[in-house]
Design a protein around this motif. Structure first.
Motif, PDB file in Angstrom:
ATOM      1  N   SER A 108      -0.386  -5.068  -4.732  1.00  0.00           N
ATOM      2  CA  SER A 108      -1.143  -5.560  -5.881  1.00  0.00           C
ATOM      3  C   SER A 108      -2.521  -4.918  -5.946  1.00  0.00           C
ATOM      4  O   SER A 108      -3.099  -4.766  -7.017  1.00  0.00           O
ATOM      5  N   GLY A 109      -3.041  -4.512  -4.812  1.00  0.00           N
ATOM      6  CA  GLY A 109      -4.340  -3.845  -4.797  1.00  0.00           C
ATOM      7  C   GLY A 109      -4.271  -2.408  -5.259  1.00  0.00           C
ATOM      8  O   GLY A 109      -5.294  -1.783  -5.514  1.00  0.00           O
ATOM      9  N   TYR A 110      -3.069  -1.876  -5.354  1.00  0.00           N
ATOM     10  CA  TYR A 110      -2.908  -0.480  -5.742  1.00  0.00           C
ATOM     11  C   TYR A 110      -1.980  -0.337  -6.939  1.00  0.00           C
ATOM     12  O   TYR A 110      -1.335   0.689  -7.122  1.00  0.00           O
ATOM     13  N   ALA A 111      -1.921  -1.399  -7.741  1.00  0.00           N
ATOM     14  CA  ALA A 111      -0.980  -1.400  -8.856  1.00  0.00           C
ATOM     15  C   ALA A 111      -1.622  -0.857 -10.121  1.00  0.00           C
ATOM     16  O   ALA A 111      -2.771  -1.162 -10.435  1.00  0.00           O
ATOM     17  N   THR A 112      -0.885  -0.018 -10.853  1.00  0.00           N
ATOM     18  CA  THR A 112      -1.360   0.440 -12.148  1.00  0.00           C
ATOM     19  C   THR A 112      -1.020  -0.579 -13.225  1.00  0.00           C
ATOM     20  O   THR A 112      -1.591  -0.545 -14.304  1.00  0.00           O
ATOM     21  N   ARG A 113      -0.069  -1.464 -12.924  1.00  0.00           N
ATOM     22  CA  ARG A 113       0.356  -2.488 -13.888  1.00  0.00           C
ATOM     23  C   ARG A 113       0.561  -3.784 -13.124  1.00  0.00           C
ATOM     24  O   ARG A 113       1.642  -4.043 -12.596  1.00  0.00           O
ATOM     25  N   ARG A 399      10.306  10.647  -2.890  1.00  0.00           N
ATOM     26  CA  ARG A 399       8.848  10.758  -2.789  1.00  0.00           C
ATOM     27  C   ARG A 399       8.307   9.437  -2.247  1.00  0.00           C
ATOM     28  O   ARG A 399       8.693   8.371  -2.734  1.00  0.00           O
ATOM     29  N   VAL A 461       3.631   7.373 -13.855  1.00  0.00           N
ATOM     30  CA  VAL A 461       3.065   7.473 -12.511  1.00  0.00           C
ATOM     31  C   VAL A 461       3.549   6.244 -11.727  1.00  0.00           C
ATOM     32  O   VAL A 461       4.076   5.308 -12.308  1.00  0.00           O
ATOM     33  N   PRO A 462       3.357   6.224 -10.415  1.00  0.00           N
ATOM     34  CA  PRO A 462       3.821   5.060  -9.655  1.00  0.00           C
ATOM     35  C   PRO A 462       3.212   3.756 -10.183  1.00  0.00           C
ATOM     36  O   PRO A 462       2.029   3.702 -10.524  1.00  0.00           O
ATOM     37  N   ASP A 465       0.812   2.153  -5.582  1.00  0.00           N
ATOM     38  CA  ASP A 465       0.806   3.231  -4.600  1.00  0.00           C
ATOM     39  C   ASP A 465       0.734   2.623  -3.206  1.00  0.00           C
ATOM     40  O   ASP A 465       0.487   1.434  -3.039  1.00  0.00           O
ATOM     41  N   PRO A 468      -3.517   4.981   1.733  1.00  0.00           N
ATOM     42  CA  PRO A 468      -3.557   6.214   2.530  1.00  0.00           C
ATOM     43  C   PRO A 468      -3.254   5.973   4.009  1.00  0.00           C
ATOM     44  O   PRO A 468      -2.810   6.875   4.698  1.00  0.00           O
ATOM     45  N   ARG A 469      -3.468   4.738   4.471  1.00  0.00           N
ATOM     46  CA  ARG A 469      -3.128   4.447   5.870  1.00  0.00           C
ATOM     47  C   ARG A 469      -1.651   4.653   6.124  1.00  0.00           C
ATOM     48  O   ARG A 469      -1.246   5.069   7.197  1.00  0.00           O
ATOM     49  N   TRP A 471       0.182   6.804   4.496  1.00  0.00           N
ATOM     50  CA  TRP A 471       0.371   8.250   4.537  1.00  0.00           C
ATOM     51  C   TRP A 471       0.205   8.735   5.978  1.00  0.00           C
ATOM     52  O   TRP A 471       0.978   9.529   6.489  1.00  0.00           O
TER      53      TRP A 471
END
Lengths: 488, 488
Positions: A108-113, A399, A461-462, A465, A468-469, A471
């Motif tokens: 939810s902290g990295y959501a575009t929607r 991906r 787009v996703p 996401d 980065p941790r 990643w």
């Protein structure tokens, strides 16, 4: 049997064989099979008797394999749970509709929607297709495709749901510590104190309830165990059965797998008792490779859950359908979890629903371009593939967390943030030990072009996401999680 | 002069030279220079007299170059406007804080933080640093770092702002068709009918207002032209001056550049008239390479705005400071737009502010790791670099629309979605015509590792993403926008 199926199987040298298929097809059309999809969670590639384990006992799953086809090079749509299930449920590459990162608290902290933290409402599930074709539909166990009402299984084609909306759960639910529900109603009482046994009970009860109806009312059951995902919790009895395993975590893992196997045995026994084994197509698979957290073992594969190495995306998969598929066969060609939808639809003699119109944030042009290139759905009907001898050439993409990969025929290209792209032949080099990239510039270029074209034609787009941790974590596992002997 | 600066410039064979620097340093510390940053918008690398154009007349910018240092290998932080400006304004790689995609109408549809569609509030701008050091601060022209009140230049260190918050504007504003404001108040009257001339008037008026104050009250002016960004609109007089250019779009472009050059000439003339030319450090650069949309010309470079080829990220940059920097010098080493902040702070004898604490969506561990590896800021003080002879070795990263790149010393690695990673030596191969990737596996591995480490230590995922359509567009330009003769 449709013309489409006829032409895809035709072999001009084997008219007799073709006629045989026609007969089978005609039989299937009159009595449609029941469809049973059984999902394990974070199960290691090597952790079944039929895939190489010498310490974990899985007689029921092994029996399924001996009654059907064991696919040794089966891929899931992602190497983490939620997007893998999005691919499984829709038969479509989940990145197409932005379903890329795992669905967890961080999402939810990295959501575009923020309103779309789940399977987009314009995607059809396997249950939508089959319900439209007259099937009864049920999901028991883990959903993990969105918590909000919008995404609830009861609104996504499943007339019956008993289980959990999230990604994991403690295995000893009580009235006060559980998030288990039945069709939206919280549950306070459980037929068994252990979650895996409870889900088994639920699945059996529902299947029995269906078999009281007319034979022409077939059903779809998705039995989605959360085992052997963390938390590591097993019954005392199952642990006692695994005393031969010294490492306590591995012992608990084995006990959890054995509980699941026992459950699968009870379900298949139920089918026998009901007399519908022959006309039930059963598919078993794991949602992704074994995780670093649950003491799983990916056999000869490299990598683990969260990576795009074989250990992340290659899983045990078994297709058993005594009436139609060969028994005791090992199929060594590439198959995908996204094939289950067209296979089930083919078996049910049902047509897939048309794709819904794009949502506001989706690019309709890209949607059209992608359908033109890859079709509306990404899987193939496995009925002919598994019966035949010539493997179907496949093109699969992944991906996740900075990693991309493409499998095209015999070659798999993996591109990571932290190293030059690598090229493997996973059919023969299952451990991905021989990087062929330097000696194959033309193949590299061709696969890169396919990867780029695919990425450029995603509809959005996703939707959210990964931090980065993750990643960093994926890169760490990628480099350090090499094939090893089975833990004892 | 700090010890730090002393040691970085020392040349044991040239004690006299060192002493000269010491004297200059002492003078600068007592009378702090004015700081003037002039930004062009989507200007092509070759579109100045001093960078190779034979058709566009830019005498004022050329004069700046002859009075200062022309940097021939200067890079911006991104190849689209908004993230480039985020790097310029903060002196930090904008991807560190999730500022990756361009800020446009589509961004809100792809935002992970709808409330943060602009420069994150915990980032300091160049104006914050200099205001804290006692400078008067002004921005005239284009902001493009967020429309919301939270991001307004007046809240980001600029005591004076006249211009536009967005990325572009028509060039003939009237009372009813403009979005131009002064310190939050909409403007209805303009000193000049043409926007470039109006911004010039505004900058001059403010500079004059500062020069009535005591000499120890220095100022920072960011004169941020939106020229020669689209829409393609020029005055009749400027167009008449460009009659020699046949292509109508290119002619309009040239007229727009010439209007900007005229404005810059008027500003530098004002400095002369005010007697402060010697002690004003002027930096001129474009925010990214020439775009495919405005008939710009990137000279010998490949690619354009939106790609990570040299034509996207390498820009003309001039640093003129008669009191301190050499005149008429060409500096061929690598410099970055992110160097402007530390250079201005060094010239002002000011210390950078400490980084603010991370916000809720930012990963504090990654922030610490990144600061340990790369420092809190990504630029270097150019005063010594530009005066010296030994180029500073640089490590720069980019990421945009599916493309990533790293420049490490002489090597630049570009990784795209649709082809194997490429390796160039852009100092000598400015057109990126010779891909060295196949012959240099060790360099490839080293650069990939650096790229992966950087990506894994970003503090957050992108605050918003670019549509996959832009990925496709970047790929298309990458492959087709090769060096060509100047359009006539």
């Amino acid at each position: 049997m449709t013309h489409w199926r006829f032409f895809s199987t035709i072999d001009l040298c084997s008219i007799a064989l073709v006629l045989a298929f026609v007969n089978i097809g005609a039989a299937s059309a009159s009595v449609r099979p029941n469809l049973l999809l059984i999902i394990a969670d974070d199960l290691g590639y090597g952790d079944l008797g039929c895939t190489g384990s010498t310490t974990i006992s899985t007689p029921s799953i092994d029996a399924l394999a001996s009654q059907g086809v064991l696919c040794t090079q089966a891929y899931v749509a992602s190497s983490v749970c939620s997007p893998s299930r999005a691919g499984l449920m829709t038969g479509r590459d989940p990145r197409r509709f932005g379903y890329e990162g795992n669905l967890n608290k961080a999402a939810s902290g990295y959501a575009t929607r923020a309103e779309l933290l789940g399977l987009p409402p314009n995607e059809h599930t396997i249950a939508n297709h089959l319900a439209a074709a007259g099937y009864s539909t049920a999901l028991v166990g883990k959903w993990h495709l969105g918590d909000a009402e919008l995404f609830h299984p009861n609104h996504r084609g499943f007339e019956y749901f008993c289980g959990i909306l999230g990604g994991g759960h403690n295995y000893f639910p009580t009235a006060n510590n559980n998030k288990i529900q039945r069709n939206g109603q919280p549950l306070k009482e459980f037929s068994s104190p252990y979650l895996t046994d409870f889900f088994t009970d639920e699945a059996i009860a529902w299947i029995k309830s269906r078999q009281t109806e007319a034979i022409n009312d077939p059903w779809l059951m998705v039995l989605s165990y959360n085992a052997p995902h963390t938390p590591m919790q097993a019954t005392e009895k199952d642990l006692a059965d695994c005393q031969h395993i010294k490492d306590p975590k591995r012992r608990t893992y084995a006990a959890m797998v054995q509980a699941m196997d026992r459950g699968i045995g009870r379900v298949t026994k139920t089918l026998q008792d009901l007399g519908c084994s022959e006309r039930t197509l059963v598919v078993f698979l794991s949602d992704n490779g074994g995780a670093t957290s649950n003491a799983s073992w990916n056999g000869k594969l490299s990598g683990a859950k969260g990576t795009l190495r074989e250990g992340g995306v290659r899983v045990p998969m078994i297709c058993a359908w005594p009436e139609t598929l060969p028994a005791g066969k090992e199929y060594k060609g590439v198959v995908s979890s996204m094939d289950i939808l067209p296979t089930f639809l083919g078996a049910a003699n049902a047509q897939p629903l048309e794709l819904s119109p794009t949502l506001g944030h989706q690019d309709a042009t890209n949607q059209s371009r992608a359908v033109e290139r890859y079709g509306a759905y990404d899987g193939v009907d496995l009925r002919d593939t598994l019966s035949g001898t010539t493997p179907t050439r496949r093109l699969l993409f992944w991906r996740l967390q900075g990693q991309t990969a493409v499998l095209d025929g015999n070659h798999k290209l993996i591109r990571l943030p932290h190293r030059p792209a690598q090229l493997f032949r996973p059919a023969t080099d299952v451990g991905e030990r021989r990087d062929l990239a330097n000696g194959a510039p033309e193949i590299m270029l061709r696969l890169m072009q396919k990867l780029g074209e695919w990425e450029s034609n995603l509809t959005t787009v996703p939707l959210w996401d990964s931090s980065p941790r993750w990643w960093r974590d994926s890169a760490r596992i990628y480099d350090t999680w090499n094939p090893r002997p089975e833990p004892k």
